[in-house]
Design a protein around this motif. Structure first.
Motif, mmCIF file in Angstrom:
data_model
loop_
_atom_site.group_PDB
_atom_site.id
_atom_site.type_symbol
_atom_site.label_atom_id
_atom_site.label_comp_id
_atom_site.label_asym_id
_atom_site.label_seq_id
_atom_site.Cartn_x
_atom_site.Cartn_y
_atom_site.Cartn_z
ATOM 1 N N VAL A 194 -13.601 4.623 1.943
ATOM 2 C CA VAL A 194 -12.664 4.397 0.845
ATOM 3 C C VAL A 194 -11.501 3.581 1.381
ATOM 4 O O VAL A 194 -10.913 3.928 2.416
ATOM 5 N N LEU A 195 -11.177 2.502 0.683
ATOM 6 C CA LEU A 195 -10.122 1.588 1.124
ATOM 7 C C LEU A 195 -8.786 1.947 0.481
ATOM 8 O O LEU A 195 -8.717 2.193 -0.728
ATOM 9 N N LEU A 196 -7.724 1.957 1.293
ATOM 10 C CA LEU A 196 -6.379 2.228 0.793
ATOM 11 C C LEU A 196 -5.391 1.316 1.511
ATOM 12 O O LEU A 196 -5.616 0.900 2.650
ATOM 13 N N TRP A 197 -4.284 1.050 0.849
ATOM 14 C CA TRP A 197 -3.135 0.434 1.520
ATOM 15 C C TRP A 197 -1.929 1.288 1.150
ATOM 16 O O TRP A 197 -1.299 1.080 0.118
ATOM 17 N N PRO A 198 -1.614 2.270 1.963
ATOM 18 C CA PRO A 198 -0.531 3.192 1.594
ATOM 19 C C PRO A 198 0.841 2.610 1.884
ATOM 20 O O PRO A 198 0.984 1.631 2.621
ATOM 21 N N ASP A 199 1.840 3.238 1.296
ATOM 22 C CA ASP A 199 3.214 3.006 1.710
ATOM 23 C C ASP A 199 3.415 3.848 2.969
ATOM 24 O O ASP A 199 3.606 5.058 2.909
ATOM 25 N N TRP A 200 3.351 3.212 4.130
ATOM 26 C CA TRP A 200 3.354 3.936 5.402
ATOM 27 C C TRP A 200 4.644 4.696 5.649
ATOM 28 O O TRP A 200 4.680 5.612 6.495
ATOM 29 N N SER A 201 5.694 4.368 4.921
ATOM 30 C CA SER A 201 6.968 5.065 5.107
ATOM 31 C C SER A 201 7.083 6.314 4.230
ATOM 32 O O SER A 201 8.037 7.074 4.357
ATOM 33 N N ARG A 234 -5.266 -0.146 5.214
ATOM 34 C CA ARG A 234 -4.727 -1.479 5.494
ATOM 35 C C ARG A 234 -3.308 -1.358 6.030
ATOM 36 O O ARG A 234 -2.505 -0.552 5.544
ATOM 37 N N PHE A 235 -3.023 -2.160 7.054
ATOM 38 C CA PHE A 235 -1.667 -2.243 7.602
ATOM 39 C C PHE A 235 -1.352 -3.710 7.850
ATOM 40 O O PHE A 235 -2.156 -4.448 8.436
ATOM 41 N N GLU A 236 -0.176 -4.141 7.380
ATOM 42 C CA GLU A 236 0.272 -5.502 7.638
ATOM 43 C C GLU A 236 1.645 -5.479 8.305
ATOM 44 O O GLU A 236 2.330 -4.458 8.309
ATOM 45 N N ARG A 237 2.031 -6.617 8.844
ATOM 46 C CA ARG A 237 3.297 -6.673 9.586
ATOM 47 C C ARG A 237 4.486 -6.242 8.742
ATOM 48 O O ARG A 237 5.458 -5.688 9.246
ATOM 49 N N THR A 238 4.396 -6.477 7.451
ATOM 50 C CA THR A 238 5.504 -6.083 6.573
ATOM 51 C C THR A 238 5.658 -4.571 6.475
ATOM 52 O O THR A 238 6.672 -4.083 5.970
ATOM 53 N N ASP A 239 4.675 -3.816 6.955
ATOM 54 C CA ASP A 239 4.744 -2.357 6.919
ATOM 55 C C ASP A 239 5.558 -1.780 8.069
ATOM 56 O O ASP A 239 5.741 -0.567 8.140
ATOM 57 N N GLY A 240 6.028 -2.626 9.000
ATOM 58 C CA GLY A 240 6.863 -2.141 10.093
ATOM 59 C C GLY A 240 6.097 -2.012 11.386
ATOM 60 O O GLY A 240 5.216 -2.820 11.698
#
Length: 791
Positions: free
Chosen positions: A631-638, A664-670
Motif C-alpha cells: 500500500v502506497l502512502l505519502w504521510p505528513d512526516w511531522s 514516499r519521502f521527499e527532500r521537502t519533508d525535512g
C-alpha cells in the motif's frame, strides 16, 4: 460498525462478548453497572436499558416466580413480549439514536420483538454455553449476590430458565426471513477463549467492528461438557451448537463453512452510496422492496456518509422489509471511497451500481441478471436506462436535457452493440464483482464529483469488458435540475475529466475528446473570453426558456403544444452553444490543479505519450519487499497523529495480515533520519505480539516514467488528510493506482481476515514486548533500521 444486541442467558458469556466490543466505540449506556466478584471485568449492562426490559416483563412474569425488577432476568416465560407502550418506545428511540450502539441484557431473549421496530438493521449476537455448566453458575450466583437474595434457585429451576430463554431466541431466529437471518450470529463461550478460538474474528467480521481479542482471558476455565438433565435442553443445545459451528463432543471449533447463520451469498449486490439525501434515498430503497427477483437472491449495500439528516436511521428502519446491509461512516470520504467500501462489503457474484436517486422498476434486477446470462461466459458490463419520470418533464430545461447529450447520451445507444468505457455510467450499471476487484475497484483520488465511474469503466474495458446497453433494465432518475445546477455540474465534470486524462492519457485519443489534445490554458482562456459576451446575452433567454411550463402548454393543446416543442428545441440548441464556455472553465481549474499548461503536457506528465500511455509492458517499479500486498502512502512526516493512523490501519483486525507500507519521502519533508525515528516511535507503541510490519521508504528521486510503474507495484494508495494538498495531490494522480480512504475501502484490495484466530491484541504499555517493524530504504534496498523491543 453495525449496531448490535447481545443476548443469551445470564452466566453464559454475554459479558465476555460485550467486553470484547467495549473499546470499539459503541454506546452501551450512560453508566454501566460496576464490576463484582462474579464478573471482575464488568457486566457491560446499563440500568436505563435493563429498566425498560424489566418494565416490559413485569406484567408477564408469573407471581409464583416471585421475582423483583432486578431479578427478572431469571424469569421463565412461554412467550415473548411483542409490543411496547409509547412511553417506553420513546425511551428506546432516545437510546438507539446514539448509534453505533451495543446493548446487552439477558432479558432481550424475551423483549427483543418489542424493540425490533426501533433497532433498524442491528445485528443480534447470541451467546451460549453448556446448559448444565450455565445452570450451575446461575445457582452459585443466586447464592452469592445480594440483589438475588430470596430467589429460590436450584439446578432444575436454573436449567428450566436456560431452556425458556433459548427456546424463545431460537423461535425468533427460525421465524425470521432468510435475508434477516444473516443478521444473527451464534457464538459458543468456548469459541471466545483459547488460542484456537475463532469467535472474536467472526464477531469482528459480522459487526464490521474492531474486537478486543485479548479481553476473553485464556486462563478462564473452558466449559466442560456435563450431563444435560433434560431432553429439551439437549435438543436446544444441539441446535445452538449447529448454528455456531461448535462441536460439543470434544470442544473443537468447526470451520466457518460448517456454521449456519448466514444463508447462501446473494446473486447480485446493489450498491447505493448517499450523503444528505434522506427522502430520495428512502424512495430509492423502497423501489427494491417490490422486485420480481426473490429477496434471498439480492442484497442492498448502503453506505451513508456522515449525513446527520437521519439517513442512517431511515435505512435501519427499512431493514425488516429489505435485505439491507448498512455501512455508516462518520466522515464524508467522497463517492469513490464510499463505492469502494461497498464493493468490499458486497457478497454477490454481480454488483449493480445505482445512485441514491435511482428508482428501480420492479424487474430491474432480473433484467440485469438476464443480460449477463445471455452473454455468459464472457464478462460484460450491463447499462440500464436512467429516465426522467413524466412528472419531472414539466419544464423546458428538463425536456431539453432529456433530448440532448448535455448530461447523458442515451439517445445514441443501441441495444446488442458493444460500447466502450465512455458509456460506463454509475447510475444503473452492473458488472461481475470479481472483475471490478481485479480492475482495482474505485479510486478515491476522484474525491470530487465526476468520473469515478468512467475511471473504473476504462480499467474494465482494458480487461476486455464491453458495455452492453439493456433498455429493458429500466430506472427513473428522481432529480430535477435547475439551470444553476446544470452550469455548476458541467464545470465540475470538466475538472474531473482533467484528473481522468492525467491518469489515463490514452483517453484523450478517444472521440469526443481527441480535439482536447491541442487545448491549452492559453487557448481555453481565449475561448472563454471570446464567448463571454454571447453567454451574457443568452443567459436571460435561457433562464426564461428553462422555467417554461411546458406541461400547461401541452394541456392547452393545438398551437401552444407546438410552441412548447419549438421552445424546447431552441433551448437545447442554445445550451449546446454555451456549454463549451462552462467546460472550458472546468478544464482550466483542472489544469491548474496539476500545474500544467496544456493537455499535451498533461498526457506526457506520467512519462508516456498518449499512444502508449497505459504502459501495459512497463514493469512495476522495484521495491525492497517481497510482501504480496503493498500500500502506497505519502504521510505528513511531522504529524505523529497521521503516522499513528497509518499503523493502526495496518493492524486492523479485519485484514488477514498487515500489508507492506510503501512510504514516499521527499527532500521537502525535512531530515530523513529524524522522520524514520519519529515513525519508529509510533511503531514502538504497537500491540504485544503483533506481526512484523514491513515498511519501505521510497526516498529516491523518481523520473517521470517511474510514477506509473510505482503505481503498478502496489495494490492501492492510502489517502490521508494531507494527500489532497499541494504536491502530494499531484503525486498520487501521477502514480495512478486506485486510492482508498480507510479500512472499509482497503478490504477491496487486500485479503480480509479469515474466520480463524484474530490478529488484534491488546495495546501494551512500557516494558512489554512490541511487534517488530522492518523499515527498508529504497536506496539499494538496504535494511535501513529495525525497531527493537524495549529492554
Amino acid at each position: 460498525m453495525r449496531d448490535c444486541i447481545v443476548l443469551g442467558s445470564g452466566r453464559s458469556g454475554t459479558s465476555m462478548v460485550a467486553g470484547a466490543l467495549a473499546k470499539a466505540g459503541y454506546f452501551m449506556g450512560d453508566r454501566l453497572y460496576p464490576a463484582r466478584d462474579a464478573n471482575p471485568l464488568g457486566f457491560f449492562e446499563a440500568p436505563e436499558i435493563n429498566a425498560i426490559n424489566a418494565e416490559l416483563l413485569a406484567p408477564r412474569v408469573p407471581a409464583a416466580q416471585r421475582l423483583a425488577a432486578p431479578q427478572r432476568w431469571l424469569a421463565r416465560l412461554d412467550a415473548t413480549v411483542d409490543a411496547a407502550p409509547e412511553p417506553l418506545r420513546r425511551r428506546m428511540r432516545a437510546l438507539v439514536a446514539r448509534a453505533p450502539f451495543c446493548f446487552k441484557d439477558p432479558r432481550f431473549c424475551y423483549t427483543l420483538p418489542a424493540w425490533r421496530g426501533e433497532l433498524g438493521d442491528a445485528c443480534f449476537v447470541v451467546v451460549f454455553r453448556d446448559p448444565a455448566v450455565t445452570a450451575a453458575s446461575i445457582v452459585r450466583e443466586c447464592a452469592a449476590a445480594d440483589y438475588l437474595a430470596g430467589v429460590e434457585m436450584d439446578a432444575a429451576r436454573a436449567l428450566a430458565t436456560w431452556c425458556a430463554m433459548y427456546r424463545q431466541v431460537l423461535r425468533q431466529y427460525r421465524e425470521a426471513a432468510p435475508h434477516e437471518r444473516a443478521r444473527w450470529l451464534f457464538v459458543h463461550y468456548d469459541q471466545m477463549v483459547g488460542r484456537d478460538a475463532d469467535g472474536a474474528a467472526r464477531l469482528a467480521r459480522h459487526l464490521d467492528a474492531p474486537v478486543d481479542a485479548a479481553f476473553p482471558d485464556e486462563r478462564l476455565r473452558r466449559s466442560k461438557p456435563a450431563a444435560v438433565t433434560s431432553d429439551e435442553a439437549a435438543q436446544l443445545y444441539r441446535e445452538l451448537c449447529e448454528l455456531s459451528g461448535f462441536s460439543p463432543a470434544h470442544g473443537a471449533v468447526r470451520s466457518a463453512a460448517a456454521a449456519c447463520p448466514a444463508p447462501a451469498a446473494p446473486e447480485i449486490s446493489v450498491l447505493i452510496c448517499t450523503w444528505k439525501r434522506r427522502e430520495t434515498l428512502v424512495e430509492c430503497l423502497l423501489s427494491f422492496a417490490n422486485q420480481t427477483l426473490a429477496p434471498e437472491r439480492f442484497e442492498l449495500v448502503v453506505v451513508v456518509d456522515e449525513a446527520g439528516d437521519g439517513s442512517a436511521e431511515a435505512v435501519r428502519s427499512l431493514a425488516t422489509r429489505l435485505p439491507l446491509r448498512l455501512i455508516h461512516r462518520t466522515t464524508n470520504g467522497g463517492l469513490a471511497s464510499a463505492r469502494s467500501a461497498a464493493v468490499a462489503a458486497a457478497r454477490g457474484e454481480w454488483i449493480l451500481l445505482v445512485n441514491d436517486d435511482t428508482i428501480a422498476f420492479p424487474d430491474l434486477l432480473e433484467r440485469h441478471l438476464d443480460a449477463h446470462a445471455r452473454r455468459a461466459p464472457a464478462p460484460v458490463s450491463v447499462l440500464g436506462t436512467f429516465e426522467q419520470p413524466p412528472e419531472q418533464l414539466a419544464t423546458g430545461l428538463m425536456r431539453a436535457l432529456e433530448r440532448s447529450h448535455l448530461v447523458f447520451g442515451y439517445a445514441g445507444l443501441r441495444p446488442g452493440v458493444d460500447h466502450d468505457w465512455t458509456k460506463f455510467w454509475g447510475c444503473n450499471v452492473s458488472a461481475p464483482r470479481r472483475e471490478v476487484i481485479a480492475a482495482g475497484s474505485f479510486d478515491a483520488c476522484f474525491h470530487h464529483y465526476g468520473c469515478e465511474d468512467t475511471d473504473l469503466g476504462i480499467r474494465l474495458h482494458q480487461r476486455g469488458l464491453p458495455v452492453v446497453f439493456e433498455p429493458a433494465a429500466r430506472a427513473w432518475h428522481r432529480h430535477v435540475l435547475s439551470l444553476d445546477d446544470l452550469l455548476r455540474r458541467q464545470g465540475t465534470v470538466a475538472r474531473a475529466y482533467v484528473r481522468l486524462f492525467a491518469k489515463h492519457p490514452a483517453a484523450l485519443a478517444r472521440s469526443p475528446f481527441a480535439s482536447m489534445l491541442h487545448a491549452s490554458v492559453a487557448s481555453l482562456t481565449e475561448e472563454r473570453r471570446r464567448m463571454e459576451g454571447t453567454v451574457e446575452r443568452l443567459l436571460p433567454v435561457v433562464r426564461q426558456l428553462a422555467e417554461l411550463d411546458c406541461a400547461t402548454l401541452d394541456a392547452l393543446g393545438g398551437p401552444l403544444r407546438s410552441a412548447a416543442a419549438d421552445a424546447v428545441e431552441g433551448l437545447k440548441q442554445i445550451l449546446q452553444k454555451i456549454d463549451p464556455h462552462h467546460w472550458a472553465g472546468g478544464f482550466l481549474e483542472g489544469l491548474a490543479d496539476f500545474g500544467v499548461a496544456s493537455f499535451r503536457e498533461l498526457a506526457q506528465w506520467r512519462g508516456a505519450a498518449p499512444a502508449d500511455a497505459t504502459m501495459h509492458g512497463a514493469l512495476p517499479w522495484p521495491l525492497a519487499s517481497d510482501a504480496p500486498f503493498k500500500v502506497l502512502l505519502w504521510p505528513d512526516w511531522s504529524d505523529e497523529g497521521e503516522l499513528s493512523a497509518i499503523v493502526a490501519l495496518a493492524d486492523d483486525a479485519r485484514l488477514a495480515a498487515p500489508p507492506c507500507l510503501v512510504l514516499r519521502f521527499e527532500r521537502t519533508d525535512g531530515d530523513l533520519a529524524a522522520a524514520i525515528a519519529r515513525f519508529e516511535r509510533v511503531c514502538a507503541r504497537r500491540a504485544a505480539g503483533a506481526p512484523e510490519l514491513d515498511v519501505v521508504v521510497v526516498d529516491e528521486p523518481l523520473p517521470p516514467e517511474a510514477f506509473p510503474r510505482l503505481g503498478r507495484a502496489v495494490a492501492c494508495a492510502l489517502l490521508l488528510p494531507s494527500s489532497f494538498r499541494g504536491e502530494r495531490h499531484r503525486f498520487f494522480a501521477r502514480v495512478g493506482s486506485s486510492g482508498v480512504r480507510g479500512a472499509e475501502d482497503l478490504l477491496a484490495f487486500v485479503p480480509a481476515a479469515p474466520d480463524g484466530a484474530p490478529r488484534q491484541v491488546e495495546a501494551t504499555g512500557s516494558g512489554e514486548e512490541v511487534g517488530a517493524t522492518r523499515v527498508a530504504s529504497q536506496r539499494r534496498a538496504a535494511d535501513f533500521s529495525r525497531s527493537r523491543s524495549p529492554a
